[in-house]
Design a protein around this motif. Structure first.
Motif, PDB file in Angstrom:
ATOM      1  N   MET A   1     102.164  15.612 183.590  1.00 50.62           N
ATOM      2  CA  MET A   1     102.821  14.311 183.423  1.00 50.62           C
ATOM      3  C   MET A   1     103.689  14.332 182.165  1.00 50.62           C
ATOM      4  O   MET A   1     103.552  15.210 181.308  1.00 50.62           O
ATOM      5  CB  MET A   1     101.779  13.181 183.335  1.00 50.62           C
ATOM      6  CG  MET A   1     100.880  13.098 184.568  1.00 50.62           C
ATOM      7  SD  MET A   1      99.721  11.725 184.533  1.00 50.62           S
ATOM      8  CE  MET A   1     100.782  10.379 185.008  1.00 50.62           C
ATOM      9  N   ASN A   2     104.561  13.326 182.045  1.00 49.19           N
ATOM     10  CA  ASN A   2     105.448  13.239 180.891  1.00 49.19           C
ATOM     11  C   ASN A   2     104.636  12.929 179.640  1.00 49.19           C
ATOM     12  O   ASN A   2     103.983  11.879 179.538  1.00 49.19           O
ATOM     13  CB  ASN A   2     106.486  12.125 181.137  1.00 49.19           C
ATOM     14  CG  ASN A   2     107.497  12.031 180.023  1.00 49.19           C
ATOM     15  OD1 ASN A   2     107.157  11.688 178.913  1.00 49.19           O
ATOM     16  ND2 ASN A   2     108.749  12.319 180.349  1.00 49.19           N
ATOM     17  N   GLN A   3     104.660  13.849 178.669  1.00 46.02           N
ATOM     18  CA  GLN A   3     103.818  13.689 177.487  1.00 46.02           C
ATOM     19  C   GLN A   3     104.223  12.460 176.676  1.00 46.02           C
ATOM     20  O   GLN A   3     103.351  11.723 176.169  1.00 46.02           O
ATOM     21  CB  GLN A   3     103.899  14.935 176.611  1.00 46.02           C
ATOM     22  CG  GLN A   3     102.970  14.869 175.402  1.00 46.02           C
ATOM     23  CD  GLN A   3     103.000  16.140 174.576  1.00 46.02           C
ATOM     24  OE1 GLN A   3     103.803  17.031 174.833  1.00 46.02           O
ATOM     25  NE2 GLN A   3     102.134  16.221 173.587  1.00 46.02           N
ATOM     26  N   LEU A   4     105.513  12.230 176.536  1.00 47.89           N
ATOM     27  CA  LEU A   4     105.970  11.079 175.759  1.00 47.89           C
ATOM     28  C   LEU A   4     105.513   9.777 176.405  1.00 47.89           C
ATOM     29  O   LEU A   4     105.058   8.854 175.720  1.00 47.89           O
ATOM     30  CB  LEU A   4     107.498  11.115 175.654  1.00 47.89           C
ATOM     31  CG  LEU A   4     108.141  10.118 174.696  1.00 47.89           C
ATOM     32  CD1 LEU A   4     107.628  10.315 173.279  1.00 47.89           C
ATOM     33  CD2 LEU A   4     109.655  10.254 174.737  1.00 47.89           C
ATOM     34  N   GLN A   5     105.624   9.708 177.730  1.00 49.61           N
ATOM     35  CA  GLN A   5     105.162   8.509 178.424  1.00 49.61           C
ATOM     36  C   GLN A   5     103.652   8.352 178.281  1.00 49.61           C
ATOM     37  O   GLN A   5     103.143   7.224 178.110  1.00 49.61           O
ATOM     38  CB  GLN A   5     105.557   8.575 179.914  1.00 49.61           C
ATOM     39  CG  GLN A   5     105.108   7.390 180.748  1.00 49.61           C
ATOM     40  CD  GLN A   5     105.769   6.072 180.338  1.00 49.61           C
ATOM     41  OE1 GLN A   5     106.616   6.042 179.456  1.00 49.61           O
ATOM     42  NE2 GLN A   5     105.336   4.981 180.967  1.00 49.61           N
TER      43      GLN A   5
END
Length: 358
Positions: A1-5
């Protein structure tokens, strides 16, 4: 998954103390929110939240991670806001590249008026007589004279037209006669750039159709400002762009010749990288350039087609009247462009070269 999100989701869960409330605030499903937090814990190899049926609490690692992540997300938001502001408000350094002579004679007043209008923009001007790579060299805007930019990532827009004018000083004409037909240039010392040496052919268009003339160059310089100086000193006949000699023609320091004949125009264009997400500093500078040249009379018309200013016509008439007799006894050449060509006295040709950069 998107780490920043996942980081944003974790902060929201920690702040609200609930996966369900965080999911509602972020417009995500509870299952997605849960997966984001689990993905972070799996990536870090540690538990960030203690979960019970009634409440959530941060672990020691979770508290440390939350503190650092808040700073990261705040910094990122600040950077994004700064970039958005720069894209919508003219601010920052504006890197411009332009040919040397055009820059010195025509660009300075435009940059000055732009800097007054947009004080938060710092113009950084590079003058170079070469084909600059805007993307590779990091230029925001390039001005090109008689060049075609072929690149999918570069956008070009016409700026103005430079009219090439055959000219000489009144002193030169007094000594050597006034050419009234392109063929007369064969017996006059011509001033040119080094690339034009060796008898490059000039193509004129006039009342008798197309006339091709191979001039004999006596003086060469790699800079048209130097050629202008040679012409002002009476050292020969020059072919120079209107943006360089407009004021000289108006004042009579140089006299336009061959008024019934035209050389190909020189197109001056603006180049800049991509139309997408064009920064405000670039967009406003391009608009300012176009507006300036649209309203500048000396760039908006062909100076050869305008009536000479007061004093120039009289200077030409006085020059012709004072012309000495030619060696073969022929009458001096008339200044009237429509009069038939008469024999010319061949002017002595100084032999020199000035090819070092200015």
């Amino acid at each position: 998954m998107n780490q920043l999100q996942s980081m944003r989701v974790f902060v929201k869960v920690a702040d609200l103390g609930s996966f369900v409330r965080a999911a509602g605030a972020l417009d995500l499903s509870t299952a997605v929110v849960t997966r984001h937090v689990a993905d972070l814990e799996g990536r870090l190899g540690t538990r960030l939240l203690n979960r019970t049926t009634r409440r959530l609490s941060l672990t020691e690692s979770g508290r440390t991670y939350l503190e650092r992540v808040r700073h990261i997300l705040d910094d990122l938001e600040g950077v994004e806001q700064m970039v958005v502001a720069r894209n919508h408000e003219p601010v920052g350094t504006l890197r411009i590249v332009a040919p040397v002579v055009f820059g010195l004679h025509s660009l300075a007043p435009v940059v000055q008026s732009y800097a007054e209008r947009y004080p938060d923009v710092v113009p950084d001007v590079t003058l170079a007589d070469r084909q600059a790579d805007l993307v590779e060299e990091g230029f925001d805007v390039g001005i090109m004279v008689a060049r075609q930019m072929r690149s999918a990532s570069i956008v070009t827009r016409r700026l103005t037209t430079g009219y090439m004018t055959v000219c000489a000083s009144p002193a030169y004409l007094e000594r050597h006669g006034t050419p009234t037909h392109p063929e007369h240039l064969r017996v006059h010392p011509c001033l040119s750039r080094p690339a034009e040496q060796g008898g490059d052919e000039r193509v004129f268009t006039g009342p008798d159709g197309e006339v091709r003339v191979r001039t004999t160059n006596a003086i060469a310089a790699n800079n048209t400002e130097m050629l202008r100086q040679f012409a002002l000193l009476g050292m020969g006949v020059a072919i120079l762009p209107s943006y360089l000699i407009g004021r000289d023609l108006e004042s009579g320091r140089l006299v336009p010749l061959l008024g019934d004949y035209r050389l190909p125009n020189v197109e001056i264009t603006i180049a800049y990288p991509s139309r997408r997400h064009l920064p405000a500093k670039v967009r406003t500078f391009i608009d300012h350039l176009v507006e300036h040249f649209r309203h500048a009379d000396e760039y908006g018309r062909d100076p050869r087609s305008a009536a000479p200013p007061r004093g120039v016509a009289d200077a030409v008439a006085d020059t012709v009247a004072a012309l000495p007799a030619y060696a073969d006894g022929a009458r001096p050449v008339s200044a009237s462009a429509g009069e038939a060509a008469r024999p010319l006295r061949k002017a002595p040709r100084p032999r020199m070269a000035a090819a070092s950069p200015v």
